[in-house]
Design a protein around this motif. Structure first.
Motif, mmCIF file in Angstrom:
data_model
loop_
_atom_site.group_PDB
_atom_site.id
_atom_site.type_symbol
_atom_site.label_atom_id
_atom_site.label_comp_id
_atom_site.label_asym_id
_atom_site.label_seq_id
_atom_site.Cartn_x
_atom_site.Cartn_y
_atom_site.Cartn_z
ATOM 1 N N THR A 81 0.815 -1.208 0.000
ATOM 2 C CA THR A 81 0.000 0.000 0.000
ATOM 3 C C THR A 81 0.846 1.253 0.000
ATOM 4 O O THR A 81 0.387 2.294 -0.416
ATOM 5 C CB THR A 81 -0.917 0.055 1.238
ATOM 6 O OG1 THR A 81 -0.092 0.075 2.400
ATOM 7 C CG2 THR A 81 -1.869 -1.120 1.279
ATOM 8 N N GLY A 82 2.071 1.157 0.493
ATOM 9 C CA GLY A 82 2.915 2.338 0.566
ATOM 10 C C GLY A 82 2.504 3.271 1.679
ATOM 11 O O GLY A 82 3.074 4.332 1.843
ATOM 12 N N SER A 83 1.521 2.876 2.476
ATOM 13 C CA SER A 83 1.087 3.752 3.554
ATOM 14 C C SER A 83 1.925 3.478 4.793
ATOM 15 O O SER A 83 2.227 2.339 5.095
ATOM 16 C CB SER A 83 -0.403 3.575 3.839
ATOM 17 O OG SER A 83 -0.695 2.235 4.133
ATOM 18 N N PRO A 84 2.310 4.530 5.502
ATOM 19 C CA PRO A 84 3.188 4.367 6.653
ATOM 20 C C PRO A 84 2.513 3.571 7.766
ATOM 21 O O PRO A 84 1.356 3.792 8.094
ATOM 22 C CB PRO A 84 3.471 5.806 7.103
ATOM 23 C CG PRO A 84 2.406 6.628 6.486
ATOM 24 C CD PRO A 84 1.924 5.900 5.277
ATOM 25 N N TRP A 121 -8.511 -1.140 -12.297
ATOM 26 C CA TRP A 121 -7.732 -2.334 -12.596
ATOM 27 C C TRP A 121 -8.650 -3.498 -12.963
ATOM 28 O O TRP A 121 -8.424 -4.192 -13.960
ATOM 29 C CB TRP A 121 -6.839 -2.699 -11.414
ATOM 30 C CG TRP A 121 -6.052 -3.954 -11.654
ATOM 31 C CD1 TRP A 121 -4.956 -4.090 -12.456
ATOM 32 C CD2 TRP A 121 -6.331 -5.247 -11.115
ATOM 33 N NE1 TRP A 121 -4.521 -5.404 -12.432
ATOM 34 C CE2 TRP A 121 -5.349 -6.128 -11.616
ATOM 35 C CE3 TRP A 121 -7.300 -5.734 -10.241
ATOM 36 C CZ2 TRP A 121 -5.321 -7.472 -11.280
ATOM 37 C CZ3 TRP A 121 -7.263 -7.083 -9.910
ATOM 38 C CH2 TRP A 121 -6.284 -7.932 -10.433
ATOM 39 N N LEU A 122 -9.705 -3.722 -12.169
ATOM 40 C CA LEU A 122 -10.634 -4.809 -12.458
ATOM 41 C C LEU A 122 -11.309 -4.608 -13.817
ATOM 42 O O LEU A 122 -11.461 -5.562 -14.592
ATOM 43 C CB LEU A 122 -11.677 -4.939 -11.349
ATOM 44 C CG LEU A 122 -11.161 -5.519 -10.031
ATOM 45 C CD1 LEU A 122 -12.187 -5.307 -8.916
ATOM 46 C CD2 LEU A 122 -10.800 -6.995 -10.169
ATOM 47 N N ALA A 145 -4.744 -1.788 -4.436
ATOM 48 C CA ALA A 145 -4.605 -1.254 -5.793
ATOM 49 C C ALA A 145 -3.197 -1.489 -6.322
ATOM 50 O O ALA A 145 -2.221 -1.185 -5.641
ATOM 51 C CB ALA A 145 -4.919 0.231 -5.812
ATOM 52 N N PRO A 146 -3.094 -2.032 -7.540
ATOM 53 C CA PRO A 146 -1.769 -2.168 -8.149
ATOM 54 C C PRO A 146 -1.133 -0.789 -8.291
ATOM 55 O O PRO A 146 -1.828 0.173 -8.635
ATOM 56 C CB PRO A 146 -2.065 -2.791 -9.517
ATOM 57 C CG PRO A 146 -3.384 -3.480 -9.334
ATOM 58 C CD PRO A 146 -4.140 -2.615 -8.366
#
Length: 164
Positions: free
Chosen positions: A4-7, A24-25, A156-157
Motif C-alpha cells: 500500500t505504501g502507507s506508513p 484495474w478490475l 490497488a496495483p
C-alpha cells in the motif's frame, strides 16, 4: 498483493484506492473479453484468476469497508444493502463463468462471452454507483490503523493512473 505504501499500515485515501481497484478490475475484464477473440491455453487461468480477484474484492468490501461504513455512517446503510445485492448477482455470474470453464472440453467461448458481457455492464454501473456514493466516506477513514486489503479485499496495483 501489492504494497500500500502507507506508513505503518495506516489507511490512506481508501476511496481513491477503491477507484484504482475498480479501474484495474475493469481493465482486466476488458483484457479478458479481448482474449476470447483468440482463445489460448491461458484463457481458463486468466479467467479464473480474474474471477477470484473480483470475488475477493467484493467479499472484502462486504466484510470490511461496508461493515465499518454501516457503523460510522448509518445513513449509507441503504446504499450498502444495494451494493451487497449487486455483489450477490456478480457472484452468480462468476459461478456460471467458472462452471463453463470447469470442464475438460473446449471453452464454450460464446457462452463465456455472453456472461462476461453481462458482467461488464453490471460492473460499470455498480462501480460508478459505489464510487459516487462511498468515496468521500471511505476517504474519511484516512489515518486509521488497518490495510486497504482488509477493507477492500485487494490492494490497488501501483501502476494504475489516479482516480477518474
Amino acid at each position: 498483493m501489492h504494497p500500500t505504501g502507507s506508513p505503518a499500515g495506516r489507511l490512506a485515501a481508501v476511496g481513491n484506492q477503491m477507484i484504482e481497484i475498480h479501474l484495474w478490475l475493469s481493465a482486466e475484464l476488458t483484457r479478458l473479453q479481448t482474449s476470447l477473440d483468440t482463445p489460448s491455453r491461458d484463457l481458463r487461468a486468466h479467467c479464473l484468476t480474474f474471477c477470484a480477484a473480483l470475488g475477493r474484492h467484493h467479499t472484502g468490501e462486504d466484510a470490511g469497508a461496508f461493515r465499518l461504513l454501516a457503523e460510522e455512517a448509518p445513513e449509507l446503510r441503504p446504499v450498502i444493502e444495494n451494493l451487497i445485492t449487486d455483489h450477490e448477482v456478480v457472484a452468480g455470474i462468476l459461478e456460471r463463468v467458472e462452471a463453463l470453464l470447469g470442464g475438460d472440453t473446449a471453452v464454450p467461448v460464446a457462452q463465456v462471452r455472453a456472461e462476461l458481457g453481462g458482467l461488464a455492464a453490471l460492473l460499470e454501473s455498480h462501480f460508478r454507483y459505489e464510487e459516487k456514493r462511498l468515496v468521500t466516506a471511505l476517504n474519511a477513514l484516512t489515518g486509521r490503523p488497518g490495510t486497504t486489503e482488509k477493507l477492500l479485499g485487494l490492494t490497488a496495483p501501483p501502476h494504475l493512473p489516479g482516480p477518474r
